[in-house]
Design an enzyme around this catalytic site. Sequence first.
Site, PDB file in Angstrom:
ATOM      1  N   LYS A 285       0.841  -1.185   0.000  1.00  8.41           N
ATOM      2  CA  LYS A 285       0.000   0.000   0.000  1.00  8.41           C
ATOM      3  C   LYS A 285       0.884   1.246   0.000  1.00  8.41           C
ATOM      4  O   LYS A 285       1.872   1.323   0.722  1.00  8.41           O
ATOM      5  CB  LYS A 285      -0.911   0.020   1.224  1.00  8.41           C
ATOM      6  CG  LYS A 285      -2.057  -0.967   1.159  1.00  8.41           C
ATOM      7  CD  LYS A 285      -2.956  -0.830   2.374  1.00  8.41           C
ATOM      8  CE  LYS A 285      -4.139  -1.788   2.289  1.00  8.41           C
ATOM      9  NZ  LYS A 285      -5.026  -1.692   3.473  1.00  8.41           N
ATOM     10  N   GLU A 371     -19.509  -9.453   8.195  1.00  6.77           N
ATOM     11  CA  GLU A 371     -20.635  -8.841   8.903  1.00  6.77           C
ATOM     12  C   GLU A 371     -21.610  -9.868   9.457  1.00  6.77           C
ATOM     13  O   GLU A 371     -22.137  -9.702  10.569  1.00  6.77           O
ATOM     14  CB  GLU A 371     -21.363  -7.861   7.979  1.00  6.77           C
ATOM     15  CG  GLU A 371     -20.558  -6.659   7.560  1.00  6.77           C
ATOM     16  CD  GLU A 371     -19.706  -6.882   6.320  1.00  6.77           C
ATOM     17  OE1 GLU A 371     -19.037  -5.938   5.877  1.00  6.77           O
ATOM     18  OE2 GLU A 371     -19.709  -8.032   5.794  1.00  6.77           O
ATOM     19  N   ARG A 399     -25.738  -6.476   5.021  1.00  6.72           N
ATOM     20  CA  ARG A 399     -25.130  -7.747   4.653  1.00  6.72           C
ATOM     21  C   ARG A 399     -25.382  -8.831   5.700  1.00  6.72           C
ATOM     22  O   ARG A 399     -25.090  -9.996   5.460  1.00  6.72           O
ATOM     23  CB  ARG A 399     -23.624  -7.569   4.452  1.00  6.72           C
ATOM     24  CG  ARG A 399     -23.259  -6.405   3.546  1.00  6.72           C
ATOM     25  CD  ARG A 399     -21.795  -6.382   3.204  1.00  6.72           C
ATOM     26  NE  ARG A 399     -21.535  -7.213   2.051  1.00  6.72           N
ATOM     27  CZ  ARG A 399     -20.315  -7.534   1.616  1.00  6.72           C
ATOM     28  NH1 ARG A 399     -19.258  -7.119   2.272  1.00  6.72           N
ATOM     29  NH2 ARG A 399     -20.162  -8.293   0.564  1.00  6.72           N
TER      30      ARG A 399
END
Length: 631
Positions: A285, A371, A399
């Site tokens: 990243k 989730e 979700r």
Amino acid sequence: MSSSNPSATPLLATIDDPAALRQLQRPQLRTLADELRNYLLHSVARTGGHLSSNLGTVELTVALHYVFNTPDDRIVWDVGHQTYPHKILTGRRDRMDSLRQFGGLSGFPRRDESEYDTFGTAHSSTSISAALGMALASRIKGEDRYSVAVIGDGAMTAGMAFEALNNAGVEDCRLLVILNDNDMSISPPVGALNRYLAQLMSGQFYAAAKSVGKSVLKGAPPLFELAKRLEEQAKGMVVPATLFEKFGFNYIGPIDGHDLDSLIPTLENIKQLKGPQFLHVVTKKGQGYKLAEADPVAYHGPGKFDPAVGLVKSATPAKTTFTQVFGQWLCDMAAADERLVGITPAMREGSGMVEFEKRFPQRYFDVGIAEQHAVTFAGGLATEGLKPVVAIYSTFLQRAYDQLIHDVALQNLPVVFALDRAGLVGADGATHAGAYDIPFLRCIPNMSVACPADENECRQLLSTAYAQNHPVAVRYPRGSGAGVAVSSSLEGLPFAKGEIRKQGGNIAILAFGTLLYPALVAAEALGATVVNMRWAKPLDTELLLQVAATHSALVTVEEGATMGGAGSAVLEALQAAKLSIPVLQLGLADEFIEHGDPAYLLQMQGLDAAGIQASVRQRFGNLLTHLVRVV
């Protein structure tokens, strides 16, 4: 770094689509990648947006569009916040200055934006399922094309990704899953070794030898099983292959995702193979921008900044956000009650739980992008007498809807849901808007839904929710509110009770949540009563019926879907009481609302003070003209 104008990126300026990219010579690709990273950095610095993840996918994006015949070959980018290089290379370079602005480019892939955006993404872990669907559709239609899913290591924590792998591993299709792993690093010796091994394992000789070996050894089952185990163990010593091989994929990697001399030959070899393939690439990243490499979290989604300077703290103290209010409340309540546990599905920073993790590490659980598991896990904790608080964005609670109903509400377990990002979310747009939580929550038995109007009320209602012995959701928006000072007390407000904030004439505005404040401004011009309802479920029916009996018309205001929302709850309550009174419902229209400045989006929806006033005058102008009292 130089500026991102076309003269600073002469090679990139010639690339208007991937077909032009594929005309380049291999040595030119390194230059293109450098220019692309430079352009990307300065572009995001001007507009704000996701930076660290996009800096990490530059070479991978170049390699994919160079090797695969896009858009005929399909690429599905998981989550999609790492697709800025993809957008730049697919004809949208000159529109990057409109990124995440109203009428401009989306920060995520969108099918209606480009034919190269093969599938709309923004929620995680969907790419393998979608790409498998495309691959099997291609097989059914007799078309020879590849489907590629690019999924991050974070997204691989979700059950949906493994459900798709389980399905894909038994299918004969041209599917490539690329695991973009930016949570580990490859030391130079290992990188060189893995480059060689990856190209070897993706080559025709290796595939043919493996196939011949299997056909020969199948005549001697014990030898065949021994050879299989030896192969798995040999690969497992240098790569984590076994898991994905068990799913039916041919595992290749890991390879350096910033090394074009490794990526391109490996991808070219993979194109020649049959059956589902799994390529493990390792990226970093913030690659190429030292400040983002050093702090990828801070540069994950920055606002505008000077690349030469980096992020600078504002000299003006920022207003306290609702997220910060929640984070402070969570720590204070945890200090007061050792039963409290905090749960987040991979949103520690976004949900304001960094300090909580530091202070209460034994009671902090980041379950990854899962989730469904987060909600059922909370239910399990609650059965044992603990007090779980699930910090989750409104859009992500969708979700886990089945788990919310079946595993928490049906059993009436005392779980608190802290719903951040309720309502419109600005630049992230329709995929992240928390527009539906009131409708989908209030229809569930045992559930309660609180709608704080400001920062202090948010803290108070969190305490009220925590004190209940059943599931309660507290919804609050992104960013700051009216700027109300926040008390240090943990005292709550009365459960399911609202208040009259302003007494007026014949029209009463019933406000749910932070739209109370524009409603108050509108009411000054209208001479209307304003009621802070506070709860979408249960409604304060005593207060509602009192107001209905003393006014000629009601107006409901909410930053959520009008259909089935708090206004609908008001109508249902009035009908149950056999009261007939005109009601105007104001809220979010039955449409997906685009990305843009939040204040402008609310204005477009008629939910600012001027819009509320205009809607009331249009509907009840006769009442205002003839019956309004002077107060």
